[in-house]
Every structure is written in C-alpha cells, then in structure tokens.
Design a protein around this motif. Structure first.
Motif, mmCIF file in Angstrom:
data_model
loop_
_atom_site.group_PDB
_atom_site.id
_atom_site.type_symbol
_atom_site.label_atom_id
_atom_site.label_comp_id
_atom_site.label_asym_id
_atom_site.label_seq_id
_atom_site.Cartn_x
_atom_site.Cartn_y
_atom_site.Cartn_z
ATOM 1 N N TYR A 282 21.252 -41.392 -57.852
ATOM 2 C CA TYR A 282 20.711 -40.066 -58.170
ATOM 3 C C TYR A 282 19.639 -39.663 -57.149
ATOM 4 C CZ TYR A 282 18.904 -36.239 -61.069
ATOM 5 O OH TYR A 282 18.506 -35.026 -61.534
ATOM 6 N N GLU A 283 18.806 -40.646 -56.748
ATOM 7 C CA GLU A 283 17.788 -40.346 -55.740
ATOM 8 C C GLU A 283 18.419 -39.882 -54.425
ATOM 9 O OE1 GLU A 283 16.145 -41.023 -52.092
ATOM 10 O OE2 GLU A 283 17.102 -42.800 -52.920
ATOM 11 N N GLN A 284 19.524 -40.581 -54.023
ATOM 12 C CA GLN A 284 20.207 -40.172 -52.797
ATOM 13 C C GLN A 284 20.785 -38.763 -52.936
ATOM 14 O OE1 GLN A 284 23.045 -43.186 -51.802
ATOM 15 N NE2 GLN A 284 21.530 -44.813 -51.739
ATOM 16 N N TYR A 285 21.335 -38.479 -54.129
ATOM 17 C CA TYR A 285 21.878 -37.149 -54.378
ATOM 18 C C TYR A 285 20.764 -36.109 -54.302
ATOM 19 C CZ TYR A 285 23.815 -33.258 -57.109
ATOM 20 O OH TYR A 285 24.204 -32.033 -57.527
ATOM 21 N N ILE A 286 19.608 -36.386 -54.971
ATOM 22 C CA ILE A 286 18.494 -35.445 -54.962
ATOM 23 C C ILE A 286 17.986 -35.239 -53.525
ATOM 24 C CG2 ILE A 286 16.083 -35.187 -55.665
ATOM 25 C CD1 ILE A 286 18.020 -34.507 -57.857
ATOM 26 N N THR A 287 17.833 -36.364 -52.782
ATOM 27 C CA THR A 287 17.317 -36.268 -51.409
ATOM 28 C C THR A 287 18.252 -35.440 -50.539
ATOM 29 O OG1 THR A 287 16.200 -38.399 -51.632
ATOM 30 C CG2 THR A 287 16.613 -37.599 -49.401
ATOM 31 N N ASP B 255 26.246 -18.821 -53.707
ATOM 32 C CA ASP B 255 26.396 -19.897 -54.692
ATOM 33 C C ASP B 255 25.500 -19.623 -55.898
ATOM 34 O OD1 ASP B 255 26.280 -22.378 -56.108
ATOM 35 O OD2 ASP B 255 26.976 -23.375 -54.287
ATOM 36 N N ALA B 256 26.045 -19.861 -57.118
ATOM 37 C CA ALA B 256 25.283 -19.595 -58.339
ATOM 38 C C ALA B 256 24.024 -20.446 -58.411
ATOM 39 C CB ALA B 256 26.157 -19.846 -59.564
ATOM 40 N N ALA B 257 23.953 -21.522 -57.647
ATOM 41 C CA ALA B 257 22.780 -22.385 -57.697
ATOM 42 C C ALA B 257 21.535 -21.674 -57.159
ATOM 43 C CB ALA B 257 23.036 -23.658 -56.910
ATOM 44 N N PHE B 258 21.713 -20.733 -56.222
ATOM 45 C CA PHE B 258 20.571 -20.019 -55.653
ATOM 46 C C PHE B 258 20.210 -18.860 -56.586
ATOM 47 C CE2 PHE B 258 22.507 -21.970 -51.949
ATOM 48 C CZ PHE B 258 21.399 -22.558 -51.357
ATOM 49 N N GLY C 70 12.712 -18.293 -66.027
ATOM 50 C CA GLY C 70 12.864 -19.313 -67.061
ATOM 51 C C GLY C 70 12.364 -20.665 -66.587
ATOM 52 N N ASP C 71 12.461 -21.656 -67.492
ATOM 53 C CA ASP C 71 11.923 -22.989 -67.194
ATOM 54 C C ASP C 71 12.907 -23.870 -66.439
ATOM 55 O OD1 ASP C 71 9.606 -22.280 -68.469
ATOM 56 O OD2 ASP C 71 10.289 -23.059 -70.426
ATOM 57 N N ASP C 72 14.206 -23.518 -66.455
ATOM 58 C CA ASP C 72 15.213 -24.393 -65.857
ATOM 59 C C ASP C 72 15.445 -24.033 -64.404
ATOM 60 O OD1 ASP C 72 15.523 -25.745 -68.216
ATOM 61 O OD2 ASP C 72 17.125 -24.428 -68.948
ATOM 62 N N GLU C 73 14.384 -23.898 -63.654
ATOM 63 C CA GLU C 73 14.474 -23.585 -62.240
ATOM 64 C C GLU C 73 13.499 -24.489 -61.489
ATOM 65 O OE1 GLU C 73 16.479 -21.313 -60.886
ATOM 66 O OE2 GLU C 73 17.269 -20.523 -62.783
ATOM 67 N N ILE C 74 13.800 -24.695 -60.225
ATOM 68 C CA ILE C 74 12.917 -25.481 -59.361
ATOM 69 C C ILE C 74 12.634 -24.653 -58.115
ATOM 70 C CG2 ILE C 74 14.824 -26.715 -58.274
ATOM 71 C CD1 ILE C 74 12.970 -29.139 -58.072
ATOM 72 N N LEU C 75 11.403 -24.670 -57.677
ATOM 73 C CA LEU C 75 10.966 -23.792 -56.591
ATOM 74 C C LEU C 75 10.728 -24.602 -55.320
ATOM 75 C CD1 LEU C 75 10.067 -20.842 -55.978
ATOM 76 C CD2 LEU C 75 7.725 -21.617 -56.395
ATOM 77 N N ALA D 183 14.416 -20.357 -55.122
ATOM 78 C CA ALA D 183 14.447 -20.777 -56.531
ATOM 79 C C ALA D 183 15.867 -21.212 -56.844
ATOM 80 C CB ALA D 183 14.006 -19.635 -57.449
ATOM 81 N N VAL D 184 16.024 -22.452 -57.277
ATOM 82 C CA VAL D 184 17.358 -23.041 -57.459
ATOM 83 C C VAL D 184 17.512 -23.471 -58.909
ATOM 84 C CG1 VAL D 184 18.950 -24.829 -56.710
ATOM 85 C CG2 VAL D 184 17.345 -23.834 -55.087
ATOM 86 N N ASP D 185 18.681 -23.203 -59.453
ATOM 87 C CA ASP D 185 18.994 -23.603 -60.839
ATOM 88 C C ASP D 185 18.883 -25.118 -60.966
ATOM 89 O OD1 ASP D 185 19.942 -24.029 -63.354
ATOM 90 O OD2 ASP D 185 21.707 -22.752 -63.163
ATOM 91 N N ALA D 186 18.159 -25.575 -62.009
ATOM 92 C CA ALA D 186 17.926 -27.016 -62.181
ATOM 93 C C ALA D 186 19.220 -27.775 -62.379
ATOM 94 C CB ALA D 186 16.999 -27.247 -63.379
ATOM 95 N N SER D 187 20.253 -27.110 -62.943
ATOM 96 C CA SER D 187 21.515 -27.821 -63.168
ATOM 97 C C SER D 187 22.135 -28.282 -61.867
ATOM 98 C CB SER D 187 22.502 -26.914 -63.915
ATOM 99 O OG SER D 187 22.812 -25.757 -63.131
ATOM 100 N N TYR D 188 21.757 -27.675 -60.735
ATOM 101 C CA TYR D 188 22.250 -28.095 -59.431
ATOM 102 C C TYR D 188 21.806 -29.530 -59.117
ATOM 103 C CZ TYR D 188 23.117 -27.923 -54.402
ATOM 104 O OH TYR D 188 23.561 -28.185 -53.133
#
Length: 889
Positions: free
Chosen positions: A61-66, A103-106, A160-165, A184-189
């Motif tokens: 998961y860390e590699q995926y996040i990185t 992409d819906a993630a953005f 909303g709260d499910d976003e990361i900046l 701002a990217v959807d946290a589900s990404y």
C-alpha cells in the motif's frame, strides 16, 4: 535352570499386567501434550501469518501511495513549470479542454496567484475565489520550500471530508512567492487499494499524514469512518503491532495493524486485519483436535485394559520351556555370518519336494527379515521368495545334487534383510544342507562407488563426459543399424559466469545441480544427458523424428532454463543457448556431431542468447569470419588503428557550440572504416572493450591537448564508458592518468554512462562517481529512458546531464503525448539541477519544439554528422553551427 527361566518368563508376564495400563496413561498424556502444543503452535502461526500479511499489505500500500502521490507531484511540477514560464490565464481550462484532468479522481485542479485568488481552475465556478486565509496558502507564502505539501481540503472549496489536498509553491524568476498550485483528489483514489476479499470483513485501510491531522480510511465492512485510533503514533518507519482495548479502534475490535512510512512523502500507509478473523482457523483446529484427542484417549484406555487382561491370561497359559540349545549355538551366534540347517523333505518316490529349516542363528534369520523363533520349522517353499528370488527351491535341489553351490545377489532395499548384498554358500551334509549367508554390502558399495566415480559427474549426478563419450558411438552404431535418426543438443548456460563471479562458486554449484534436475525432468527415459564440463551439457535424443520434434524439445529446455533459479534467498536468471546436430545428416561420428552442435550453439549465442539453433554448414564460414575479426581487433589494438570522430552539441536557441561527443571509429588498413556495430559487440563479449576504452580516454585527452596548442576555442569533450568498464571500478584512475599525461583539466572532459551500468552495487557506484567529480569531470546519463532509473536513484547519484535517447526525440512533432513526455523529462531534470541533451535531432520542427521546452543542448544530423578532428577544429572556430534564420526564436 529351566525352572528359573520359567519363573522369569512368568514374572515378565505379570509385569505386563501393570505395563499396559501405565502405557495407556502415558500415551494419553503424550497425546494431550502434543494436541495442546499443536493448538498453541497453530495460534502462534496464525498470528505470525496475520502480522506478515499486514506488513506485506502495508508495504504494497505504501508503494501504491508513493507512486500515486508521485504522479500528483509530477503534475504539480509540470503546472509550476508552465506557470513560471508564462503560461497563465486559462491554462487549466485549456488543458481540460485538451483532455487532461478528466479523470474523476481530480476533484479540483487550480492555480492561485500571489494574492490568494484562484486564477485558473478545472472547476470554472472557483475562479476568483479568495483562498488567502487558508493554512496551506499562508505556509507556502511564508516558506521558500517548493516541496509538495499534503494536507486536508479547506472548507472554502466545499468538497467534503473525503478529499486530499496537494499544493506546491509558485515562484517568480527572482524566487519570490508567486502563488500556489492546488490539486484536490478524491480519497478513494488512494484508499481503493484492496477490497474485503483480501482484508476480510473487519479489515481497515488508511493513509495518514505524518505532519498534519489528515486521516483517510476505507473499511471493508462498510463501517463508519474515524475508527483508526486518533492518538496512533508511528515511531518507526515500518512495523506491525496488535491494537486492542479501549484506546484502540473505535468499534472496540482487536486488529493487527501494519504500517509503513513513505520514504518520499510525509505519509504513512496502514493496513489493519481483524485479529479474531486471523485466529478463526486456529480456534477451529483446536476444537477439532480436542474432539479427536478425547476419542483417542478413550480408545487407549480401553486397549490398556484389554492388554492387561490378555497378559494375565498368558501368564496362566504359557509354561513351555525353551529347548536345549545345540552344541554349536555359541559358535554360530558369535559370528557375523548367518547360518542355518535345511533338511530335505522327500515324497514316497524319494524325490525332494521341499526343505525344512531345522535350526539357525539370529543372524541367519535376519537375512529373511525374521527372528530365529519364527524361522525354525518353516518350509523353504513358504519363505518369502522376494529376498533370494523365485528359484529358491530349485537352487536348494541343485545344491543337493552337486553337493555345493555359491552365488551373490542383491537383496531388497525394504529393510527386511538388513543388508543390500548377500553371498550364499550351500554345502550338502547328509540329507540336508548347511547354508552360510554373508553380508557383502560394504564391498559392493565400494565397487559401485568406484564405478560411479568413473561414469557419473560428482556434482550434478549426471553422466560424466568420459561415460557419455563412450556411450555415444555405441548409440550411433545402433541407430545406423536400425536406420533411425538421433539428435545431439549442446547446451551452454548464458549468464553462469556472472553468478559465479558475483555470488561465489557455492551458488554456482547449486545452480548447476538445479539446472541438471530441470534437464532430466524434460527428457524421456530413452534419452541421455551428461555434464560436458563447466556450465555445458550434452543431451542425446534417441530416437527423434525430425527437426520439428527436436525443435519442440529444445524450446522446452530453453524455456525451463530461462525461469529464475532460487539459490538461498536470491533468484538468479541465467538462460541457455542450444546448438543441435542431427545424425546422420550433420555428422556420422561422435566427434563431428559434438563439434557441429557446439558451432550451432555459439552461432545462436551470437544471435542474442536464450535460443536454440540447428547446425548449418555455413556456420563454419561465419565462425571463421568471427575468429578473423577477433584477430583483426586484437591487431587493431596493438597497431593503434582506432581514430575518434566528433559530433558537436549546440544551444538550441542560437546554435552556439557548447560541447561535443567523441565517437570511436576503426580504420582498418585493408577493410577500410569498420562500423562500430560490427566490432563493439565483439569487443564487449571478449573483454577487449576494457583495453579499447582506455585507448579512447587517452586519444580524447591527447586531441584536446593538441587543439589547445593550436589555439582552438575549446569546449568539453564527452567520452562513452561501457558498463563493463564502469563495473570494473578503474575508470577514475585511468582518466586521472590520461588527464595528467596530457596536461588537460578535468573540466574539458565529460563521461557518459548508460543507465544499465549503474544498476549494480550502489555504494560502489557512488564511490566511483565521487572520484570522477573530484577530477572536475561532469557526468552524463546516456540514452536516458531506455533502461531503468528511478527519481530517487537520480537524486542519489547526483548526475549532471540527462541525454535523452533519440527514440523520444523522434516522437516530437508526431503526437502531443511525445511532447508532453519530453516536457516531463525536462522538468524533472531541471528540478534535480541537471541539464538536458536531446539526441538524434534531425528536423527543424524538432529543434523548435526543444527550444520551447527549455532543452539545454541538442545533438544530431541537423547540426552536423560525426567528423574527424581537423574538421571539428574548424567547427570550434566557426562557433555558431546553425544558420541565423534557424536561430531566430
């Protein structure tokens, strides 16, 4: 004495009355101890497995996040570059219309100016929004760092709260604050890494910022958010721990939490697995084991009671005394040989129909896998004939007729005879036979060992070279007589020397054993395989139907040996090249077939390794030509037949000469100019590239010294260093010697190294690069993009210039993706403080695009082709190598 024996026998039976129940109780105790120990071990194993899985998931998961954040980092860097180079206004709106950020993630991508107002955004409604009061804006305004910042989305964006900046500071040309890039990217990404099938119903996936209160969670069971412990602290970069109790997860469930901190970004990836689910299998195992143990204990206690009852009855029944031993008992029992007497049993006609074992010693009985008590009184016809053959009775009759018989034969290896080879001697004595049996297993084993040493390879267990060469002519004679074809395969492992050199002969020996096992598993019982020497093997396919069948077998061998070998904790990939010669087409004798298969193998290896090839009569000419070329190359080194040509590199803005690359040419006295593609691969494979590389260094330094004495306006000259040179670690010493010999400063020499040359021992590479920098030499990454280089690796190696391979330059002007990709390379290189050289520039359109992308230097046929030193001297005096009309921006 008989009375004492009888009393002792009775006492032993009485003792068994007590022993049976005691044994039953001991067995129950052992059974329950084992059951409890295994149940505990199963829980420990389940817990350890869950921790291992949590750690593995966290690492993945860390590699995926990185990687995912790295993509955002690249996008932010590109937008920063575009902003700082004048692309403002509706930049993002234009990019979105071109198909980017769809992409819906953005959720939002925006550019905020120095006053905090959104100037450009993928969401038009945000244009003009004032974000100057947000924490991220103030931090970027007050800090000069251009690093990517990760945090929570401010309420002003209403996302909303499910976003990361993700934000990055923008600078003016004077490094003053000029605004912020915002994504701002959807946290589900980032949290859709795995599902409940992997984590289980109560699994939890989360990513947290180590420098802010950011927490993003995904629950496999669909539970509400904010279950992660709020005071969770990750004191180490990675770890696994069991979290339970009131200070744990919000739902109170115990979970095994694995975490791993990103080495690049201030983020921590965590994966939590249900402890109850992890131990469910162990709990089921305990209940099942407990039930089985209860049933077994009951059965053991019943058997103990029955055994005690039967032993008591035997005490009352058995009263017989042992028969008086015969006079020879002491002598026969003290010897190592087996002995027994067999009396002939005759019918009414006097014919021998069977033999009865009248007496024997224990050693004699052991040859039949029996005790003396069981063997005495037995009939020979009823004794297991698997020990001495089905002709046992016939041999006894023959010995009675001849008076003597002796033979040797192998005994079954099932342990009944307690020996592997036996010698049997039968002597007629009256109406019977005196039989003596000897264990000759040790002598036979010694004989077999000597035979095996002569015919078997000691390391792999395959046939030895000498044994195979003895058997091959016989096989050819049989095939010739039966008019059938054979195939001889000469197999050579391609990268075995590298394994031996890098990991030692122990690893090499293990690899050879594993390769031999794979070979044997692919062949038929009628085929033969031998180790011919070193890492070479011979396979004889007997019989074969033709090239198609042989080719299928050879391809299977190539595929099998291409699969990595697990040696210790490492995987080693070697591969194999195979040459095939067919009998009688390619040779009528063993020597010719081996020679031709060897030639075919080397031809296949020269074509690229990892393949098979049939013998072709033209191969002789090819090998002779290669041998001649090799000899000529050795003479070229000795006679100094090499010259250097030079290709200039210029500034794409005004065509000004900035540097040049030295390119090797071979001027043969008879063959003329030999292209590098014909002799460089041969020099690499034979190791002559080391000597040639040293000559190139010396010639380049000598030419720079000559140009300086002529007063030419000098520019740096770059020298290509092969991976083999670089990995030997002698490049700094050789260059230092050449610079000192010709009095040339290090600033006039540059070194080009391919990506593949920098993939070995990182510590050794860093040390060698540091030595080159100490000489004042700039370092180029040659043919960038054709190998493997990570961003962190480029940062660590601190290279000066990226030379982008001509394949990427060729895409410029053909597609938008080619330009975007090249722009990303330029942006990355400049961010790392590296210059960029574009190779293979051949058109004015490519030059114009590269000028717009901010490329530092260009090289290619558009500027000039490689040329001799005297022409290059004219180029240096001319200085500007592109026409004025072309230089106009």
């Amino acid at each position: 004495m008989g009375q004492f024996t009888e009393q002792g026998f009775i006492r032993s039976r009485r003792f068994l009355v007590i022993v049976w129940p005691v044994l039953a109780l001991l067995a129950c105790a052992v059974l329950w101890s084992v059951t409890l120990a295994r149940a505990h071990g199963e829980r420990v194993r389940a817990d350890a497995q869950a921790r291992k899985e949590a750690s593995a998931y966290a690492a993945a998961y860390e590699q995926y996040i990185t990687r995912s954040v790295g993509q955002m980092d690249q996008i932010a860097m590109q937008l920063k570059y575009s902003w700082e180079h004048g692309a403002r206004g509706e930049l993002l709106e234009q990019l979105r219309r071109d198909g980017m950020f769809t992409d819906a993630a953005f959720s939002v991508v925006a550019l905020v100016d120095r006053s905090g107002v959104v100037r450009s955004s993928t969401r038009p409604t945000l244009r003009g929004l004032d974000l100057s009061a947000t924490s991220f804006f103030r931090q970027h305004q007050n800090a000069i760092s251009t690093a990517l910042r990760v945090g929570m989305v401010p309420p002003q964006l209403a996302l909303g709260d499910d976003e990361i900046l993700f934000t990055r500071r923008l600078d003016t040309i004077d490094d003053e604050f000029d605004g912020v890039v915002l994504l701002a990217v959807d946290a589900s990404y980032f949290t859709s890494f795995v599902g409940p099938e992997t984590l289980g119903a109560d699994g939890l996936l989360a990513v947290a910022a180590s420098e802010s209160p950011l927490r993003l969670e995904q629950h496999a069971s669909g539970a509400p958010h904010h279950m992660l412990p709020r005071d969770a602290a990750w004191t180490a970069d990675a770890g696994v721990e069991l979290v339970k109790g009131p200070d744990g997860f919000a739902d109170g469930r115990a979970r095994i939490m694995g975490w791993r901190r990103s080495p690049v970004y201030p983020l921590v990836a965590t994966v939590s697995l249900s402890h109850e689910t992890a131990l469910a299998g162990a709990e089921g195992y305990w209940q099942e084991s407990r039930n089985r143990a209860l049933a077994a204990s009951t059965l053991l206690l019943v058997l103990g009671a029955v055994g005690a009852l039967l032993s008591r009855r035997l005490v009352l029944r058995e009263r017989e005394q042992e028969q008086v031993r015969r006079a020879y008992r002491t002598a026969t029992e003290s010897g190592n040989d087996g002995f027994f007497m067999a009396a002939a049993v005759r019918n009414r006609k006097g014919e021998i129909v069977d033999f009865t074992i009248d007496d024997c010693n224990e050693r004699g009985a052991s040859f039949f896998g029996m005790t003396r008590h069981a063997l005495v009184g037995s009939r020979v016809a009823r004794i297991d004939d698997g020990l001495f053959g089905s002709d046992l009775l016939a041999i006894y009759r023959k010995a009675m007729e001849a008076g003597f018989h002796e033979d040797e034969r192998p005994l079954p290896g099932d342990g009944r005879a307690q020996a592997r080879w036996g010698r049997r001697r039968l002597v007629r004595v009256g109406n019977g036979l005196a039989v003596t049996l000897q264990d000759i297993s040790e002598r036979k084993a010694h004989e077999h060992a000597l035979e095996r040493l002569a015919n078997q390879d000691g390391l792999t267990g395959l046939a030895s070279r000498s044994a195979f060469l003895e058997q091959l002519p016989v096989a050819l004679d049989v095939a010739r007589e039966r008019q059938r074809a054979l195939a001889l395969l000469f197999i050579d492992l391609d990268e075995f020397k590298h394994v031996n050199d890098a990991h030692g002969h122990g690893a090499g020996d293990q690899l050879l054993k594993a390769a031999a096992q794979r070979l044997q598993s692919l062949l038929r019982p009628s085929d033969r395989v031998a180790r011919f020497g070193g890492d070479e093997f011979l396979v004889l396919l007997d019989p074969c139907e033709g090239e198609r069948e042989v080719g299928a077998v050879a391809q299977r061998i190539v595929d099998a040996l291409a699969a990595p070998f697990a040696i210790g904790d490492d995987l080693h990939a070697v591969g194999a090249s195979i040459g095939v010669a067919l009998f009688p087409r390619d040779g009528a004798d063993a020597e010719t077939l081996i020679k031709h298969s060897d030639m075919a193998m080397y031809a296949g290896k020269n074509d690229g390794k990892g393949r098979y090839r049939f013998f072709d009569p033209t191969l002789s000419n090819s090998l002779r030509a290669r041998s001649r070329l090799k000899q000529n190359l050795m003479e070229a080194i000795e006679d100094d037949q090499f010259v250097l040509h030079y290709q200039p590199r210029v500034d794409p803005r005004d065509g000004r000469l900035l540097s040049m690359e030295a390119l090797l040419r071979w001027q043969h006295p008879a063959l003329g100019m030999v292209p590098p593609g014909e002799f460089i691969p041969l020099a690499e494979s034979t190791g002559m590239i080391l000597r040639i590389g040293e000559l190139v260094m010396d010639k380049a330094c000598a030419q720079v010294a000559a140009w300086r004495s002529e007063g030419a306006p000098l520019v740096p000259v770059s020298i290509n260093v092969s991976a083999r040179q670089f990995q030997r670690g002698l490049v700094p010493q050789q260059l230092a010697a050449a610079l000192a010999r010709h009095g040339v400063p290090g600033s006039l020499v540059e070194v080009e190294i391919t990506e593949s040359a920098m993939m070995s021992d990182q510590d050794a590479i860093l040390a060698e690069l540091a030595e080159l920098r100490a000489l004042g030499i700039k370092l180029h990454v040659d043919d960038f993009g054709t190998g493997y280089s990570s961003l962190s690796q480029l940062q660590r190696l601190r290279m000066d210039v990226l030379k982008v391979d001509r394949a990427f330059t060729a895409e410029l002007g053909k597609s938008n993706e080619g330009t975007v990709f090249f722009q990303a390379i330029v942006s990355m290189a400049h961010a790392l403080g590296m210059g960029v050289v574009a190779e293979g520039v051949e058109t004015m359109e490519q030059l114009a695009i590269l000028r717009g992308l901010g490329c530092n230097e260009v090289q290619g046929f558009l500027v000039a082709r490689p040329m001799p030193a005297r022409e290059m001297a004219q180029m240096m005096k001319r200085r500007y190598l592109i026409d004025t009309a072309v230089r106009v921006a």
